[in-house]
Design a protein around this motif. Structure first.
Motif, short mmCIF file in Angstrom:
data_model
loop_
_atom_site.label_atom_id
_atom_site.label_comp_id
_atom_site.label_asym_id
_atom_site.label_seq_id
_atom_site.Cartn_x
_atom_site.Cartn_y
_atom_site.Cartn_z
N ILE A 189 -11.52 38.20 62.22
CA ILE A 189 -11.73 37.58 63.54
C ILE A 189 -10.41 37.17 64.17
N LEU A 190 -9.50 36.58 63.35
CA LEU A 190 -8.26 36.04 63.90
C LEU A 190 -7.21 37.12 64.19
N TRP A 191 -7.09 38.13 63.31
CA TRP A 191 -5.94 39.03 63.37
C TRP A 191 -6.25 40.44 63.87
N ALA A 192 -7.52 40.78 64.08
CA ALA A 192 -7.85 42.16 64.44
C ALA A 192 -7.17 42.59 65.75
N ALA A 193 -7.24 41.77 66.78
CA ALA A 193 -6.65 42.14 68.06
C ALA A 193 -5.15 42.32 67.94
N THR A 194 -4.50 41.42 67.21
CA THR A 194 -3.05 41.51 67.03
C THR A 194 -2.68 42.80 66.31
N TYR A 195 -3.47 43.18 65.30
CA TYR A 195 -3.21 44.42 64.56
C TYR A 195 -3.32 45.63 65.49
N LEU A 196 -4.36 45.68 66.31
CA LEU A 196 -4.56 46.82 67.20
C LEU A 196 -3.41 46.96 68.20
N VAL A 197 -2.90 45.85 68.68
CA VAL A 197 -1.80 45.89 69.65
C VAL A 197 -0.48 46.24 68.97
N ALA A 198 -0.18 45.55 67.86
CA ALA A 198 1.12 45.70 67.22
C ALA A 198 1.29 47.01 66.48
N GLU A 199 0.22 47.49 65.82
CA GLU A 199 0.35 48.66 64.97
C GLU A 199 -0.23 49.93 65.56
N ILE A 204 -0.43 45.90 57.18
CA ILE A 204 -1.08 45.62 55.90
C ILE A 204 -2.50 45.07 56.08
N LEU A 205 -2.94 44.78 57.32
CA LEU A 205 -4.24 44.17 57.52
C LEU A 205 -5.39 44.94 56.87
N PRO A 206 -5.54 46.26 57.08
CA PRO A 206 -6.66 46.96 56.44
C PRO A 206 -6.63 46.86 54.91
N PHE A 207 -5.44 46.85 54.33
CA PHE A 207 -5.32 46.78 52.88
C PHE A 207 -5.63 45.37 52.37
N PHE A 208 -5.28 44.38 53.16
CA PHE A 208 -5.63 42.99 52.83
C PHE A 208 -7.14 42.83 52.83
N LEU A 209 -7.79 43.38 53.87
CA LEU A 209 -9.25 43.32 53.94
C LEU A 209 -9.89 44.11 52.80
N ALA A 210 -9.31 45.28 52.49
CA ALA A 210 -9.87 46.10 51.41
C ALA A 210 -9.76 45.39 50.06
#
Length: 407
Positions: free
Chosen positions: A240-250, A377-383
């Protein structure tokens, strides 16, 4: 009477969700008016989270003494008072003071209501009730937006929702006789009351016996489900907190598109719980938990794929939200079946504490990790959290199956 109480509980779950998005939605205006740094929002949320953890751990003793209905009414009343207090606060330190009863009330009502529904209603209602929580959480930002855009200010939003909570408190107080009626019907062993896979209700005297925290933690399998619940709530809050930031930054997604799909993650959870309610009684809690974690894993994989198109990443975020949907309700609803009805209130209280701990600690932990590694690293953190939750829940399933086979 039984259906009337269920309707009141549904309204209570909407009300539970209403305050949860207010601080985030209103903080830009609140921070400016109060003259404090932006980061001070974290102080308020940490105070609230600490209160919810404390009251969740104490909920078993309090609920057994006063009953789920009384605890729910008083807790919602505390939340109402805190929200009205927020609306009158002109200084940051007063917000911090009002955050204490807010957190204590939120944790107690969450644990008491979840255990009551797990004991007395079918799995479909647990999913639909948590979907209604999402409705409340989705409505409150619009209330805050209306209050600010109309010139009434952020305090008006807190006052509005505080008044709604106060009205619910009155309704809960008037409904107290219904809670005992529903409990007696639930102890009759009906399918509606027992729900999915719950064991027969034990003697009523046992329900008045206190289960100490240390004793509950020693029950085989409890630490496994706490780890699974921690993992789930950690991945939900981080997404919820970091998804938007990931999509923009990466992924180079536009900020407006990223914000829209980030909101779809939460809406996916809400819609997924509504849909899961139609199949929950047939599929069962274990399959919902197993399938939910697997679907979140697929969503994380789609987020991580290094493709030129962003479509799969956006779809992956929505899929991850849908996968998250049934896990929380199914873990709660399966507690009486896994550990016995006598211990369920104590264990659900501990589960709530684990949930709040995961949702409080994981997002800042990821923020710290991502400063060293990058947002990729967000998807791997979630995984990693998916794997932890799935492994712990499957180990619990094997433990329960072995116990049932020995019996």
């Amino acid at each position: 009477m039984y259906s009337l109480l269920l309707a009141i509980i549904y309204i209570a779950f909407i009300s539970l969700g209403l305050p949860d998005s207010l601080v985030g939605a209103g903080w830009p205006a609140m921070q400016k008016d109060l003259g404090v740094p932006v980061a001070f929002a974290g102080i308020i949320t940490m105070i609230i989270a600490s209160g919810t953890i404390v009251s969740s751990l104490a909920s078993e003793r309090v609920t057994r003494r006063f009953g789920a209905g009384a605890v729910t009414a008083v807790s919602v009343g505390m939340t109402a008072a805190a929200l009205i207090g927020f609306s009158t606060s002109g200084a940051f330190w007063t917000l911090c003071l009002w955050a204490i009863p807010y957190g204590l009330g939120a944790g107690a009502v969450d644990a008491a209501l979840n255990n009551y529904v797990a004991l007395h209603y079918a799995a479909r209602h647990m999913n639909w009730l948590h979907s209604f929580w999402g409705v409340g959480a989705s409505i409150s930002p619009f209330i805050m937006s209306w209050a600010i855009s109309s010139g009434r200010g952020w305090s008006s939003a807190y006052l509005t929702i505080g008044v709604v909570q106060a009205a619910l408190t009155l309704a809960l107080l008037l409904s107290l006789p219904l809670w005992g009626t529903a409990r007696r019907r639930g102890q009759g062993g009906g399918a509606e009351a027992a729900g999915d896979g719950a064991p027969p209700t034990e003697d009523g005297e046992h329900h008045r016996t206190h289960v100490p925290l240390s004793q509950a933690l020693r029950i085989p399998g409890v630490l496994l489900i706490l780890a699974a619940f921690f993992a789930y709530c950690a991945l939900e809050a981080t997404g919820i907190l970091w998804a938007a930031t990931y999509l923009v930054a990466e992924r180079g997604v536009g900020a407006a598109t990223a914000a829209a799909f980030a909101s779809l993650f939460l809406l996916g959870i809400t819609a997924g719980r509504f849909l899961a309610g139609f199949v929950a009684d047939r599929i069962g809690d274990r399959q919902l938990i197993r399938g939910g974690f697997a679907v979140v894993g697929i969503g994380a994989l789609l987020l991580a794929l290094p493709l030129e198109t962003d479509l799969l990443a956006l779809v992956g975020l929505v899929i991850a939200g849908l996968g998250c949907a049934p896990i929380y309700p199914a873990i709660i609803h399966s507690t009486p079946g896994n550990f016995g009805r006598r211990s369920s209130q104590a264990i659900i209280g501990i589960q709530m504490a684990a949930a709040y701990t995961g949702s409080t600690l994981a997002p800042p932990l990821f923020g710290a990790v991502s400063t060293w590694t990058g947002m990729w690293i967000l998807p791997f953190f979630l995984a990693a959290l998916v794997i932890l939750g799935l492994v712990m829940s499957e180990r619990l399933n094997r433990l329960v199956a072995a116990r049932e086979g020995a019996a």
